[in-house]
Design an enzyme around this catalytic site. Sequence first.
Site, PDB file in Angstrom:
ATOM      1  CG  HIS A  23      -2.268  -1.246   0.955  1.00 15.65           C
ATOM      2  ND1 HIS A  23      -1.412  -1.397   2.253  1.00 15.65           N
ATOM      3  CD2 HIS A  23      -2.764  -1.604   0.524  1.00 15.65           C
ATOM      4  CE1 HIS A  23      -3.024  -2.240   1.861  1.00 15.65           C
ATOM      5  NE2 HIS A  23      -3.454  -2.657   1.262  1.00 15.65           N
ATOM      6  CE  LYS A  47     -13.084  -6.359   2.272  1.00 13.90           C
ATOM      7  NZ  LYS A  47     -12.283  -5.969   1.680  1.00 13.90           N
ATOM      8  NE  ARG A  99      -3.268  -6.831  -4.334  1.00 12.01           N
ATOM      9  CZ  ARG A  99      -4.168  -7.497  -3.378  1.00 12.01           C
ATOM     10  NH1 ARG A  99      -3.018  -7.130  -2.147  1.00 12.01           N
ATOM     11  NH2 ARG A  99      -5.217  -6.821  -3.340  1.00 12.01           N
ATOM     12  CB  SER A 137      -4.402  -6.700   4.461  1.00 13.99           C
ATOM     13  OG  SER A 137      -4.049  -5.184   4.246  1.00 13.99           O
TER      14      SER A 137
HETATM   15  P1  ADP Z   1     -10.369  -3.671  -0.811  1.00 15.80           P
HETATM   16  O1  ADP Z   1     -10.873  -4.418   0.446  1.00 15.80           O
HETATM   17  O2  ADP Z   1     -10.303  -2.506  -0.820  1.00 15.80           O
HETATM   18  O3  ADP Z   1      -9.026  -4.192  -1.440  1.00 15.80           O
HETATM   19  P2  ADP Z   1      -7.500  -3.540   0.361  1.00 15.80           P
HETATM   20  O4  ADP Z   1      -6.888  -2.384   1.677  1.00 15.80           O
HETATM   21  O5  ADP Z   1      -7.130  -4.771   0.505  1.00 15.80           O
HETATM   22  O6  ADP Z   1      -8.564  -2.571   0.305  1.00 15.80           O
HETATM   23  O7  ADP Z   1      -6.283  -2.454  -0.737  1.00 15.80           O
HETATM   24  C1  ADP Z   1      -6.219  -1.231  -1.422  1.00 15.80           C
HETATM   25  C2  ADP Z   1      -6.024  -1.153  -2.312  1.00 15.80           C
HETATM   26  O8  ADP Z   1      -4.263  -1.687  -1.700  1.00 15.80           O
HETATM   27  C3  ADP Z   1      -6.979  -1.767  -3.824  1.00 15.80           C
HETATM   28  O9  ADP Z   1      -6.613  -1.188  -4.748  1.00 15.80           O
HETATM   29  C4  ADP Z   1      -5.513  -2.366  -3.818  1.00 15.80           C
HETATM   30  O10 ADP Z   1      -5.569  -3.282  -5.082  1.00 15.80           O
HETATM   31  C5  ADP Z   1      -4.264  -2.522  -2.953  1.00 15.80           C
HETATM   32  N1  ADP Z   1      -3.081  -3.062  -2.923  1.00 15.80           N
HETATM   33  C6  ADP Z   1      -3.103  -3.997  -2.435  1.00 15.80           C
HETATM   34  N2  ADP Z   1      -1.842  -4.709  -1.355  1.00 15.80           N
HETATM   35  C7  ADP Z   1      -1.484  -4.299  -2.872  1.00 15.80           C
HETATM   36  C8  ADP Z   1       0.206  -4.621  -3.192  1.00 15.80           C
HETATM   37  N3  ADP Z   1       0.630  -5.362  -1.879  1.00 15.80           N
HETATM   38  N4  ADP Z   1       0.267  -3.819  -4.280  1.00 15.80           N
HETATM   39  C9  ADP Z   1      -0.114  -2.897  -3.988  1.00 15.80           C
HETATM   40  N5  ADP Z   1      -1.599  -2.713  -4.649  1.00 15.80           N
HETATM   41  C10 ADP Z   1      -1.965  -3.098  -3.696  1.00 15.80           C
END
Ligand code: ADP
Length: 168
Positions: A23, A47, A99, A137
């Site tokens: 992130h 969630k 990803r 996450s």
């Molecule tokens: P959501 O519940 O919307 O998926 P996340 O917190 O998991 O929320 O992710 C927020 C954003 O960050 C999403 O666009 C996700 O694809 C991106 N993201 C999560 N992990 C990574 C990573 N390792 N590299 C790049 N983008 C990421």
Amino acid sequence: MSVSNKYITGVYPGSFDPVTRGHLHIIRRASHIVDKLIIAVSDNTDKTPLFTLEERIEMLQDDIDNMSNGCEIEIVTFDNLLVHFAEKVKASYIIRGLRAVSDFEYEFQMTGMNAKLDPDIETLFLMASGKWQFVSSSFVKEFSSHNADVSAFVTPQVEERLNKKFKN
Ligand code: ADP
């Protein structure tokens, strides 16, 4: 700073439960594209997060404190429809990280639906860098719950909070 004279706002939405180095890499890159980046932490009741909304915001705040490159970064929560939130804050872009192929289907649908509701808000995808491609996450939480070392995926303060969570 953006190339045009317009002041450009981008929204980077997510659960950030917890914020990972993946992130943070997207946040850093997005902050070079927009003038103001709003990190929108979702209060999605579908969630059940490990961390409370307040904890997720605190972790993000701690991690972005050292990121000063001229972009204004704000962390807020939202519990309405993303596109309505983006309209409210006058964002030109919704920023998402992509990803693996597994992200694509969901993002494809969400982008299409959002574009129907407001075609003026563009969704901008930043491809995850090779280094963080596999970081999520969910896996960080799973690994940490089994006492695995997650220091490669999150910052020390997040790791500490994870350790505390799983000790209790
Ligand atoms: P959501 O519940 O919307 O998926 P996340 O917190 O998991 O929320 O992710 C927020 C954003 O960050 C999403 O666009 C996700 O694809 C991106 N993201 C999560 N992990 C990574 C990573 N390792 N590299 C790049 N983008 C990421």
